[in-house]
Design an enzyme around this catalytic site. Structure first.
Site, PDB file in Angstrom:
ATOM      1  N   HIS A 155      -8.210  -3.009  -6.855  1.00 49.88           N
ATOM      2  CA  HIS A 155      -7.958  -2.258  -5.517  1.00 49.88           C
ATOM      3  C   HIS A 155      -9.329  -2.363  -4.789  1.00 49.88           C
ATOM      4  CE1 HIS A 155      -4.792   0.070  -3.668  1.00 49.88           C
ATOM      5  NE2 HIS A 155      -5.504   0.974  -3.349  1.00 49.88           N
TER       6      HIS A 155
ATOM      7  N   ARG B 143       0.841  -1.120  -0.169  1.00 53.19           N
ATOM      8  CA  ARG B 143      -0.064  -0.032  -0.075  1.00 53.19           C
ATOM      9  C   ARG B 143       0.750   1.234   0.001  1.00 53.19           C
ATOM     10  NH1 ARG B 143      -5.413  -0.318   3.785  1.00 53.19           N
ATOM     11  NH2 ARG B 143      -5.681   1.437   2.655  1.00 53.19           N
TER      12      ARG B 143
ATOM     13  N   TYR C 100     -17.317  14.642 -12.086  1.00 56.89           N
ATOM     14  CA  TYR C 100     -17.179  15.962 -12.969  1.00 56.89           C
ATOM     15  C   TYR C 100     -15.844  15.841 -14.035  1.00 56.89           C
ATOM     16  CZ  TYR C 100     -20.844  17.839 -10.019  1.00 56.89           C
ATOM     17  OH  TYR C 100     -22.015  17.714  -9.094  1.00 56.89           O
TER      18      TYR C 100
END
Length: 748
Positions: free
Chosen positions: A77, A31, A121
């Site tokens: 993931h 990670r 967006y």
């Protein structure tokens, strides 16, 4: 029948130890830390690979980030979508990365700390260099593929990155018990260093630094400790000092202004706003009077912070003040930690390049082995087709005489002619001699008739010759270190030519910024603080003119020097110090500033018991009294410290300070409790203790009673106190001993 269950007895500490180590290694390897080979963390690697799989290439339309994030989370993931989107955003921010890996479309945040728009967006696609240098040749078996978390997909163990991404883009990450912090570098310089290492693997770190001058931050700036860089690149750890770039600009009227066009890398985000506030604070605290105005005129074109100055201002001294007092000069802590061979390791510059070159040779070996195998397969088929063209009439006779595809194939590969009708015995004998391979036989049977045209046969011969050349080339690359090096270097030079850019960060040895503070003219002032906690200082003459109003409106009034300090003792046993210089000096009607803003004192949680000028500490002794009846005498010199906050006394559980006063041994002490008990005794009976002591009992309190007031006065002085709305003459009280119960006084 119920399955038998077995209870395994084990040491609890061993289970906890193993579980924590497993968790720590999972965070470190899977990670938080990048892999030294591709310089990517798992979330970055998976996001880029997912975009590659979705076909979001640099020359295709943008796709919504929400689609990319959702697909990455569902396939590779299994963590929060915010972590994936954050990684995607950072890879698209050119002010954070030495080389952006994602081409973002929409609001991806700003250098001043504005966050990116929501993923629904924004849109993104792979950058061109990512496609060419990070994801190319994945179809040539050059990296290992592993099952994803639910074993429904395959994902690459590492991306086949052709450039030293760990150095080019740097890395930041916090794992368990360790953290990585690698600055970004210039692509062209790093490629030159890799080439130099490949030509001479005995090259030293110092020699590598002829190519890699130092970090190259996307925000520019100036690295000012050039001499420390060798140690940093040798060990992989150290501190880099970075300054912003300041230029002096002449304006009308003979005035000047400072233009900050580049900032330290560490100032990205909220640091810019903090810098503006710090400059304003320097003006407010009278550290400088040369600054007239400051404005942030930064835009998409770059950073531009303008500081307007008074006429005749010392620009050099002011610039040095900004370096010393703000984050315009900052430190970047380097810890070049990455995962190498499955383990976290701190590496120097040469070690990182060594790992990168080893990885490139591994990639090239696997790539050219795959290409060689394909060319050899092609050669086999081409040779079969060429041979078939020479005996095409016989092959047609075999096909026309065969009863099945199986019979025809066996005849072509093994010369079996039993089930085939031939026009002549000669044809049968010739067919029995055929020994095509399985691949060749399949290609012959699938060959179209137009391939028999003369030009097509000629093209086949040319293709065969090219295949032979390729085989010779690939075998040479695989068998000769020099040939493989040449191929890798050629690829690096191509990438450098297309994507390298000029260095942005200057590297130099600069002198320590020396700022000469203007000496403040020492003068006496009057400290005023009202009941709302607003404090200021005024001229003694102004105080005298407004004495009545000042005494009525303010809770604390202290005569002090403007170079001194004010000490604030609180009920929780702390002493806070305030520099008088930090308080605004002005007119009587000025509002002042909240005392919380210039000290560690918190008005919401602490209450002031006593306030005095620090000069009084030199010669005075202080009486401390608590609500549980504990008292002590402390030498004032014990509070002469430089810290802004210290523990002024030790308190028992649930206790608090109710009084701090200057005490003389020739005075009388009277302790008053909430239930109206008074105890009078000489001040000399109060023992002198250290500030860290609890003290001694001053009065024996009844159950649920508390000490309320402490009075100090000289014997023979008329002193009265209120008790149950009645006055008590303290000087007429019967003298007692410390630690007595006292007497319940009657009003007089």
């Amino acid at each position: 029948m119920q399955e038998s269950q077995q209870i395994i007895r084990t040491e609890y500490s061993e289970v906890m130890k193993k579980s924590y180590i497993d968790y720590a290694m999972s965070v470190i390897v899977a990670r938080a830390l990048p892999d030294v080979r591709d310089g990517l963390k798992p979330v970055q690697r998976r996001t880029l690979y997912d975009m590659h799989e979705l076909g979001i290439r640099w020359d295709r339309p943008y796709r919504k980030c929400a689609r990319i994030v959702g697909d990455t989370m569902g396939k590779y993931h299994p963590h929060g979508d915010s972590s994936i989107y954050e990684a995607l955003v950072v890879m698209a921010q050119e002010f954070k990365k030495g080389m952006v890996l994602v081409d973002g479309h929409g609001n991806f945040g700003s250098i001043e700390g504005d966050g990116a728009a929501a993923m629904r967006y924004t849109e993104a696609r792979l950058a061109k260099i990512t496609q060419e240098a990070y994801l190319a040749d994945l179809d040539k078996d050059i990296v290992n593929f592993l099952p994803n978390f639910d074993e429904t997909e395959k994902e690459p163990e590492v991306l086949p990155v052709r450039v030293p991404n760990l150095l080019v883009n740097g890395a930041e990450g916090i794992a368990v018990g360790m953290a990585t912090s690698i600055p970004p570098h210039n692509l062209g310089e790093v490629i030159d260093a890799v080439k130099a290492y490949m030509k001479n693997d005995d090259i030293s770190t110092k020699q590598l630094m002829r190519y890699v001058k130092g970090p190259d931050f996307p925000t520019g700036g100036i690295v000012v400790n050039k001499d420390d860089l060798f140690s940093i690149y040798e060990t992989g750890t150290g501190k880099i000092k970075v300054r912003g770039k300041v230029e002096v600009e002449e304006i009308k009227g003979g005035k000047k202004r400072l233009i900050i066009s580049e900032i330290p890398y560490t100032m990205i985000g909220a640091g810019i706003g903090k810098f503006l506030n710090d400059v304003c604070a320097l003006v407010e605290s009278k550290k400088t009077s040369d600054i007239v105005d400051i404005s942030n005129q930064s835009s998409k074109e770059g950073i531009r912070i303008v500081i307007d100055l008074k006429k005749g201002a010392d620009t050099e001294n002011l610039t040095n003040m900004l370096y010393k007092k703000t984050r315009l000069e900052d430190t970047f802590g380097v810890n070049m930690l990455a995962v190498a061979d499955g383990r976290p390791e701190t590496m120097g510059l040469k070690k990182i390049i060594e790992h990168h070159v080893d990885f490139q040779f591994e990639l090239a070996t696997r790539k050219y082995k795959t290409l060689l195998a394909k060319e050899q397969d092609r050669k086999e088929i081409q040779e079969g087709l060429i041979k078939a063209c020479d005996v095409i009439d016989l092959i047609i006779e075999i096909l026309r005489g065969s009863q099945s595809l199986k019979d025809a194939k066996e005849c072509l590969t093994k010369g079996v002619t039993e089930n085939i009708k031939f026009k002549s015995s000669i044809s049968r004998k010739m067919a029995a001699m055929l020994r095509f391979t399985q691949r060749q036989a399949t290609a012959i049977l699938e060959m179209r008739l137009y391939k028999l045209i003369g030009l097509e046969i000629e093209a086949l011969m040319e293709e065969h010759e090219e295949t032979l050349r390729n085989i010779a080339k690939y075998e040479d690359i695989l068998n000769n270190y020099g040939s493989m090096s040449d191929v890798i270097i050629e690829d690096l030079e191509r990438l450098k030519k297309e994507y390298a850019r000029k260095r942005r960060t200057a590297i130099e040895n600069a002198e320590e910024a020396v700022y000469e503070e203007k000496k403040i003219e020492e003068q006496e002032v009057v400290f005023l603080m009202d009941r709302f906690g607003y404090a200021k200082t005024i001229d003694p003459a102004a105080y005298e003119r407004n004495k009545g109003a000042a005494d009525g409106e303010n809770k604390y009034i202290v005569n002090c020097m403007n170079t001194g300090r004010i000490c604030v003792f609180t009920a929780d046993g702390k002493m806070h110090q305030i520099k008088v210089q930090d308080l605004p000096f002005g007119k009587f009607r000025d509002k002042g500033v909240p005392i919380d803003n210039v000290s560690n004192y918190d008005s919401a949680q602490e209450s002031i018991v006593y306030l005095c000028d620090a000069e009084q500490l030199r010669y005075a002794k202080f009486l401390f009294a608590t609500k549980q009846g504990m008292i002590k005498k402390v030498e004032g010199s014990e509070f002469q410290v430089t810290k802004r906050t210290i523990a002024a006394t030790k308190l028992q559980d649930g206790d608090e300070v109710i009084s701090v006063q200057i005490i003389n041994d020739n005075r009388q002490v009277v302790l008053q409790t909430m239930e109206g008990y008074f105890l009078k005794f000489p001040a000399e009976e109060v023992p002198e203790k250290k500030k860290g002591a609890i003290g001694v009992r001053g009065i024996r309190l009844k159950k649920k009673d508390e000490l309320e007031n402490v009075y100090l006065f000289e014997e023979g002085t008329e002193v009265r106190a209120l008790c149950n709305e009645k006055e008590v003459a303290l000087n007429r009280l019967k003298a007692g001993k410390r630690d007595g119960t006292g007497t319940k006084a009657r009003g007089q």
